[in-house]
Each structure stands twice: as C-alpha cells, then as structure tokens.
Scaffold this motif. Sequence first.
Motif, PDB file in Angstrom:
ATOM      1  N   LYS A  43     -13.875 -42.150  -8.494  1.00  0.00           N
ATOM      2  CA  LYS A  43     -13.993 -42.743  -9.831  1.00  0.00           C
ATOM      3  C   LYS A  43     -14.241 -44.249  -9.733  1.00  0.00           C
ATOM      4  O   LYS A  43     -15.053 -44.819 -10.464  1.00  0.00           O
ATOM      5  CB  LYS A  43     -12.711 -42.489 -10.635  1.00  0.00           C
ATOM      6  N   ILE A  44     -13.527 -44.888  -8.820  1.00  0.00           N
ATOM      7  CA  ILE A  44     -13.674 -46.338  -8.659  1.00  0.00           C
ATOM      8  C   ILE A  44     -15.085 -46.684  -8.205  1.00  0.00           C
ATOM      9  O   ILE A  44     -15.717 -47.608  -8.724  1.00  0.00           O
ATOM     10  CB  ILE A  44     -12.628 -46.854  -7.651  1.00  0.00           C
ATOM     11  N   VAL A  45     -15.598 -45.932  -7.243  1.00  0.00           N
ATOM     12  CA  VAL A  45     -16.958 -46.172  -6.761  1.00  0.00           C
ATOM     13  C   VAL A  45     -17.966 -45.958  -7.888  1.00  0.00           C
ATOM     14  O   VAL A  45     -18.954 -46.690  -7.999  1.00  0.00           O
ATOM     15  CB  VAL A  45     -17.273 -45.264  -5.557  1.00  0.00           C
ATOM     16  N   GLY A  46     -17.719 -44.981  -8.729  1.00  0.00           N
ATOM     17  CA  GLY A  46     -18.614 -44.748  -9.861  1.00  0.00           C
ATOM     18  C   GLY A  46     -18.676 -45.935 -10.802  1.00  0.00           C
ATOM     19  O   GLY A  46     -19.754 -46.289 -11.298  1.00  0.00           O
ATOM     20  N   VAL A  47     -17.530 -46.556 -11.039  1.00  0.00           N
ATOM     21  CA  VAL A  47     -17.495 -47.737 -11.902  1.00  0.00           C
ATOM     22  C   VAL A  47     -18.254 -48.886 -11.250  1.00  0.00           C
ATOM     23  O   VAL A  47     -19.019 -49.610 -11.909  1.00  0.00           O
ATOM     24  CB  VAL A  47     -16.043 -48.160 -12.188  1.00  0.00           C
ATOM     25  N   ALA A  55     -11.560 -55.263 -12.808  1.00  0.00           N
ATOM     26  CA  ALA A  55     -10.673 -54.773 -13.866  1.00  0.00           C
ATOM     27  C   ALA A  55     -11.144 -53.420 -14.388  1.00  0.00           C
ATOM     28  O   ALA A  55     -10.330 -52.517 -14.639  1.00  0.00           O
ATOM     29  CB  ALA A  55     -10.608 -55.795 -15.003  1.00  0.00           C
ATOM     30  N   ASP A  56     -12.457 -53.267 -14.547  1.00  0.00           N
ATOM     31  CA  ASP A  56     -12.997 -51.974 -14.992  1.00  0.00           C
ATOM     32  C   ASP A  56     -12.663 -50.878 -13.989  1.00  0.00           C
ATOM     33  O   ASP A  56     -12.300 -49.751 -14.374  1.00  0.00           O
ATOM     34  CB  ASP A  56     -14.517 -52.064 -15.153  1.00  0.00           C
ATOM     35  N   ALA A  57     -12.796 -51.201 -12.701  1.00  0.00           N
ATOM     36  CA  ALA A  57     -12.529 -50.207 -11.663  1.00  0.00           C
ATOM     37  C   ALA A  57     -11.066 -49.797 -11.644  1.00  0.00           C
ATOM     38  O   ALA A  57     -10.745 -48.613 -11.452  1.00  0.00           O
ATOM     39  CB  ALA A  57     -12.946 -50.762 -10.304  1.00  0.00           C
ATOM     40  N   LEU A  58     -10.177 -50.758 -11.849  1.00  0.00           N
ATOM     41  CA  LEU A  58      -8.745 -50.432 -11.828  1.00  0.00           C
ATOM     42  C   LEU A  58      -8.314 -49.652 -13.057  1.00  0.00           C
ATOM     43  O   LEU A  58      -7.347 -48.883 -13.008  1.00  0.00           O
ATOM     44  CB  LEU A  58      -7.929 -51.721 -11.720  1.00  0.00           C
ATOM     45  N   ASN A  59      -9.036 -49.826 -14.152  1.00  0.00           N
ATOM     46  CA  ASN A  59      -8.644 -49.159 -15.397  1.00  0.00           C
ATOM     47  C   ASN A  59      -8.908 -47.662 -15.394  1.00  0.00           C
ATOM     48  O   ASN A  59      -8.448 -46.961 -16.294  1.00  0.00           O
ATOM     49  CB  ASN A  59      -9.373 -49.799 -16.581  1.00  0.00           C
ATOM     50  N   VAL A  60      -9.645 -47.151 -14.394  1.00  0.00           N
ATOM     51  CA  VAL A  60      -9.926 -45.713 -14.366  1.00  0.00           C
ATOM     52  C   VAL A  60      -8.838 -44.937 -13.632  1.00  0.00           C
ATOM     53  O   VAL A  60      -8.935 -43.710 -13.534  1.00  0.00           O
ATOM     54  CB  VAL A  60     -11.303 -45.418 -13.739  1.00  0.00           C
ATOM     55  N   VAL A  61      -7.829 -45.631 -13.114  1.00  0.00           N
ATOM     56  CA  VAL A  61      -6.728 -44.943 -12.441  1.00  0.00           C
ATOM     57  C   VAL A  61      -5.435 -45.277 -13.168  1.00  0.00           C
ATOM     58  O   VAL A  61      -5.341 -46.295 -13.861  1.00  0.00           O
ATOM     59  CB  VAL A  61      -6.626 -45.353 -10.956  1.00  0.00           C
ATOM     60  N   ALA A  68      -2.889 -49.779  -5.128  1.00  0.00           N
ATOM     61  CA  ALA A  68      -3.614 -49.101  -4.052  1.00  0.00           C
ATOM     62  C   ALA A  68      -5.120 -49.145  -4.312  1.00  0.00           C
ATOM     63  O   ALA A  68      -5.916 -49.294  -3.378  1.00  0.00           O
ATOM     64  CB  ALA A  68      -3.140 -47.652  -3.930  1.00  0.00           C
ATOM     65  N   ALA A  69      -5.505 -49.037  -5.585  1.00  0.00           N
ATOM     66  CA  ALA A  69      -6.927 -49.108  -5.922  1.00  0.00           C
ATOM     67  C   ALA A  69      -7.501 -50.488  -5.603  1.00  0.00           C
ATOM     68  O   ALA A  69      -8.626 -50.614  -5.106  1.00  0.00           O
ATOM     69  CB  ALA A  69      -7.127 -48.775  -7.401  1.00  0.00           C
ATOM     70  N   ALA A  70      -6.725 -51.529  -5.881  1.00  0.00           N
ATOM     71  CA  ALA A  70      -7.186 -52.885  -5.569  1.00  0.00           C
ATOM     72  C   ALA A  70      -7.364 -53.057  -4.065  1.00  0.00           C
ATOM     73  O   ALA A  70      -8.324 -53.686  -3.609  1.00  0.00           O
ATOM     74  CB  ALA A  70      -6.199 -53.913  -6.115  1.00  0.00           C
TER      75      ALA A  70
END
Length: 264
Positions: A43-47, A55-61, A68-70
């Motif tokens: 999901k993060i890679v998709g963002v 911030a957008d990438a972290l908001n999907v988890v 951990a996502a950061a």
Amino acid sequence: MSGAEPKLRLDATVQHLHGSDGTPILLGGSPLRLLRLRPPAGKIVGVIEAGGSLADALNVVPADQRPAAARFVDTLTARGLVHCVPLPDPARSLCDVTIVIPVHERAASLRRLLDALAPLSERGVAVVVVDDGSDDGSADIAVAGGARVLRHERALGPAAARNAGAALVTTPLLAFLDSDVVPKDGWLDLCLFHLDATGASLADLVAPRVVGMADAGGSTIERYEHVRSPLDLGPEPSLIVPLTKVAYVPAAALVMRTAAFRST
C-alpha cells in the motif's frame, strides 16, 4: 525548508514483479535490490508511485504501524529505490553556508563565477577564494567580489587549495565550486533541500549535475564535453555508492556538512 510536504517518487530503475506465490516484488536501485512486499508495504509503495508524500504514505496504515512504515520508507530511500521530489525554499537563509573556490590563473572565469554568486551573497552565504599561486590578478578580483581571500605564493594544486579554504570555514555547511563553473539559478537551494530533508541520518554530501556549457561556436573539446562530459553523471537522482551507476561525483561542485568533511 518550505512548509509544504515534499512528494516521493520511485527510482526510474524500479520494476514491479510477482513471486511464484503472487507476492509483489520491487526490483531496482543501484546496486540492484529485490524486495518482497507484505500487504502494508504494498500500500505504501502504491502511494509513492502515485506521487504522494511521506504523510500520505503513512496514512494508509493504522496509527500503531506508522513508526514501522516510516522506517520502511527510510529503507527504500537509503537503498536508492525512492527519492524525495525537490522542494527548494528560495527564502531560506544561507548564513550557515560557506563556498570555497580554488583558482589558478583563471581571472576571467573567477569574475564570472563571483558575479553568478552575488545573489547568494545577498542571502548570507560566505565566499572564500583560495588563489593558488596565480599571476593574473585573481586575488584582486576576489577581493573586489567581496570574497575572503587566501593566497598561496606558489601553486600547490586544487586539492591543497580546497583543504586550505575549508580550514577557514566556521559554518556548518561547506560548498566547493571550481572557478570555471557557471552555477544555474537554484542550484544551492536544490542541494540544501536534500541535506535538510535527510537531517544527519542519510546524506552528508550532495552534488548537482555538472554538464558542459559549450555552444555551437565552442572548441571541439567543449562541444564534445557538452554531449559526453566525464563530469556529467546523468539526469537521474542517485545515491553515491562505490561500484554503482554513481560511484563518485566530481569535485567541481559539492555541498556537504562541514563536520563530515573534517571527519574524513
């Protein structure tokens, strides 16, 4: 830095693959990396692929997974799979930057460079010119251009001149420019963006792209270097890592942390 959130993007080398069990895989970077992605990572890679910010990438988890996502995004960046899209701040103070220029018998080029740096001096950047045994008035041109001048009575070479100039630097950031370069508008802001964005966690040195500046009336060598200069390492951003596509950067233009320079 600007208050806006910088966007992220995948490196141009990245390919999307799938394992035999359907697990998504990222392949790319230099040196080449292969990463199997669990669902949250996918999901993060998709963002990121869609041009989102951190911030957008972290908001999907979920919130408890964001640390951990950061770290995952930091890993992708450290491995050259993800880059920040530059978002320079032209209003940033430059009082923490000193530019060191070694020069030997290039008075006309030095005058041209100092003229190009004048707008940066107005923003607070300091300039040190090391006249490496010149006999063409380079030191006088440097003084007239408002630079601090250190003179060698005889030529010791560009490396020695850079080291001597760097020894005078008291600011936290240090830049080297050769006297024959012509920096484009925004070059320093672009480099500082990357240093500011990474703090001390990733980048201690940033180099802009160096291209030839020949025109149709230039010499044969100038026209050749405009097309295939050994100093031009390409248009794509990259980590500077031995044995990769950008294994080194030329000393013609560099920006770095002063403490890192002195620790080497």
